[in-house]
Design a protein around this motif. Structure first.
Motif, short mmCIF file in Angstrom:
data_model
loop_
_atom_site.label_atom_id
_atom_site.label_comp_id
_atom_site.label_asym_id
_atom_site.label_seq_id
_atom_site.Cartn_x
_atom_site.Cartn_y
_atom_site.Cartn_z
N LYS A 91 0.84 -1.19 0.00
CA LYS A 91 0.00 0.00 0.00
C LYS A 91 0.88 1.25 0.00
O LYS A 91 1.91 1.30 0.67
CB LYS A 91 -0.91 0.01 1.23
CG LYS A 91 -2.05 -0.98 1.19
CD LYS A 91 -2.92 -0.83 2.44
CE LYS A 91 -4.09 -1.79 2.43
NZ LYS A 91 -4.94 -1.63 3.63
N GLY A 92 0.44 2.25 -0.75
CA GLY A 92 1.17 3.51 -0.80
C GLY A 92 2.12 3.64 -1.97
O GLY A 92 2.51 4.75 -2.34
N LYS A 149 0.30 5.42 -4.79
CA LYS A 149 0.04 6.79 -4.33
C LYS A 149 1.28 7.65 -4.51
O LYS A 149 1.19 8.81 -4.96
CB LYS A 149 -0.39 6.77 -2.87
CG LYS A 149 -0.75 8.13 -2.32
CD LYS A 149 -1.22 8.03 -0.86
CE LYS A 149 -1.59 9.41 -0.31
NZ LYS A 149 -2.05 9.30 1.10
N GLN A 164 -7.52 -1.67 -3.18
CA GLN A 164 -7.29 -0.36 -2.57
C GLN A 164 -6.01 0.27 -3.10
O GLN A 164 -5.97 1.48 -3.38
CB GLN A 164 -7.21 -0.51 -1.05
CG GLN A 164 -7.07 0.81 -0.30
CD GLN A 164 -7.10 0.62 1.21
OE1 GLN A 164 -7.48 -0.44 1.70
NE2 GLN A 164 -6.71 1.64 1.94
N THR A 165 -4.97 -0.55 -3.26
CA THR A 165 -3.68 -0.03 -3.72
C THR A 165 -3.76 0.41 -5.18
O THR A 165 -3.27 1.49 -5.54
CB THR A 165 -2.58 -1.08 -3.54
OG1 THR A 165 -2.52 -1.46 -2.16
CG2 THR A 165 -1.24 -0.55 -3.99
N GLU A 177 -5.28 3.76 -5.86
CA GLU A 177 -4.50 4.95 -5.52
C GLU A 177 -4.16 5.78 -6.75
O GLU A 177 -3.88 6.98 -6.65
CB GLU A 177 -3.22 4.55 -4.79
CG GLU A 177 -3.45 3.99 -3.40
CD GLU A 177 -2.19 3.41 -2.77
OE1 GLU A 177 -2.27 2.95 -1.62
OE2 GLU A 177 -1.13 3.42 -3.43
N GLN A 183 -5.88 9.13 -7.45
CA GLN A 183 -5.67 10.26 -6.55
C GLN A 183 -4.84 11.39 -7.17
O GLN A 183 -4.45 12.33 -6.48
CB GLN A 183 -5.00 9.77 -5.26
CG GLN A 183 -5.84 8.78 -4.47
CD GLN A 183 -5.15 8.29 -3.22
OE1 GLN A 183 -4.22 8.92 -2.70
NE2 GLN A 183 -5.60 7.15 -2.70
#
Length: 364
Positions: free
Chosen positions: A103-104, A107, A139-140, A143, A146
């Protein structure tokens, strides 16, 4: 004392490496912001990222001075280095892949690129060992929506990403849309796409039924960028295959299907189906699925069992599983790939089909 010194040197090295990486990212971000005429497309997903990137490059290069990230470069640092070293400031369209292991990751790439357009290809269980469950993957991948400059996003209709849209539903376009009359064989692929309120036929030399989704996406993006339907039909007919992804070759009087960089179950099952259409003897070279689960590898083995005369299993990862679930084909197990060319010369004949599945051939 000596061990303490080693630890301090290691810690200092990691800190220096992190500082250098941040410098690369900052330089890349500054370069992108200077390029006022540059539009950016970012692509993520589990399947088809590199193929979509290549098809878009081929179809949009007549309209834009286009650059796409090299090979399968898709990490924050890799993209930053590629932007700094290879992206010409005269470019007007940049296409980048975004990959993730946690995750991230995407993003961070979205903050770097601040892309105008996002593509999320179909999402599956690739890299499930890193993410633990499919919801973390969804979810990842989401990103990528965004970006501070996002105008439009194309998302595969099988991806349940609605909870992550965050008020930008009006910028999301599902794909592939309405598709019918799909024919996918060893000569190529054809289909009809409902485009501009009518059914429009497309033909291509690209192999694989799953590539209909990838090509339909490229068509929809091209249409969004105002390419005429007739031009899109011509461009699709001229598409060239991506190396190591269902790439047909004729070598030494044998028919080769190089699908060496395809490591997902859906794609590998399609390569097996295509091989089944060949009238002659069939050989597959594969390690099986690498970043996957036992159930998926059993499904793959069952498909191979029905089609191939000889199975060359490379590596030890799935050797035991293939031993258990393959009965009819002749089996050859190779721990050392340096022997592969010699083995194939021994066990294959003229007119044989050889499928390299998730295992690139040595001679290409």
């Amino acid at each position: 004392m000596y061990l303490l010194l080693i630890a301090l040197v290691h810690t200092a090295y990691i800190a220096l490496e992190s500082l250098i990486s941040k410098g690369y990212v900052r330089l890349a971000k500054d370069k992108l912001r200077r390029m006022k005429d540059l539009q950016i497309i970012a692509i993520t997903g589990s399947f088809g990222k590199t193929s979509v990137k290549n098809y878009l490059y081929q179809m949009l290069q007549s309209r834009y001075k286009i650059y796409s990230s090299l090979g399968s470069v898709n990490t924050l640092l890799g993209l930053s280095q590629d932007i700094n070293n290879n992206l010409e400031e005269s470019a007007t369209l940049y296409i980048a892949e975004a990959g993730a292991r946690q995750k991230g990751d995407i993003k961070a790439i979205s903050k770097l690129l601040a892309h105008h357009y996002a593509i999320i290809t179909e999402i599956g269980n690739q890299h499930i060992e890193y993410f633990k469950n499919i919801d973390n993957i969804y979810q990842t991948k989401a990103e990528i929506l965004q970006s501070s400059r996002l105008i439009r996003a194309f998302c595969h209709e099988n991806n349940p990403l609605e909870p992550f849209y965050g008020g930008i539903e009006n910028r999301i376009q599902p794909y592939p849309g309405q598709v019918r009359s799909v024919v996918a064989n060893l000569e190529g692929t054809s289909f009809e796409l409902f485009l501009d309120n009518k059914w429009t036929p497309f033909e291509t030399k690209i192999l694989g039924a799953f590539n209909v989704d990838n090509i339909a996406l490229a068509v929809l993006v091209g249409r969004y960028f105002e390419l005429a339907t007739e031009q899109l039909q011509r461009l699709v007919s001229k598409l060239k295959p991506v190396p190591h992804r269902l790439h047909p070759l004729h070598l030494n009087d044998k028919f080769i299907i190089d699908d060496g960089f395809n490591g997902n179950l859906k794609g590998m099952l399609e390569s097996v189906r295509l091989a089944s259409l060949y009238p002659g003897r069939k050989v597959i070279v594969t390690p099986g699925l690498v970043e996957s689960d036992t159930e998926s590898n059993i499904t793959l083995a069952q498909a191979i069992e029905e089609v191939f005369d000889i199975v060359v299993v490379t590596g030890e990862l799935n050797a035991e599983l293939f031993t258990k679930h393959l009965n009819r084909p002749q089996k050859v197990f190779l721990q050392d790939k340096s022997q592969l060319e010699q083995v194939l010369q021994t066990i294959t004949f003229a007119k044989d089909l050889i499928l390299f599945a998730n295992d690139a051939p040595n001679y290409i």
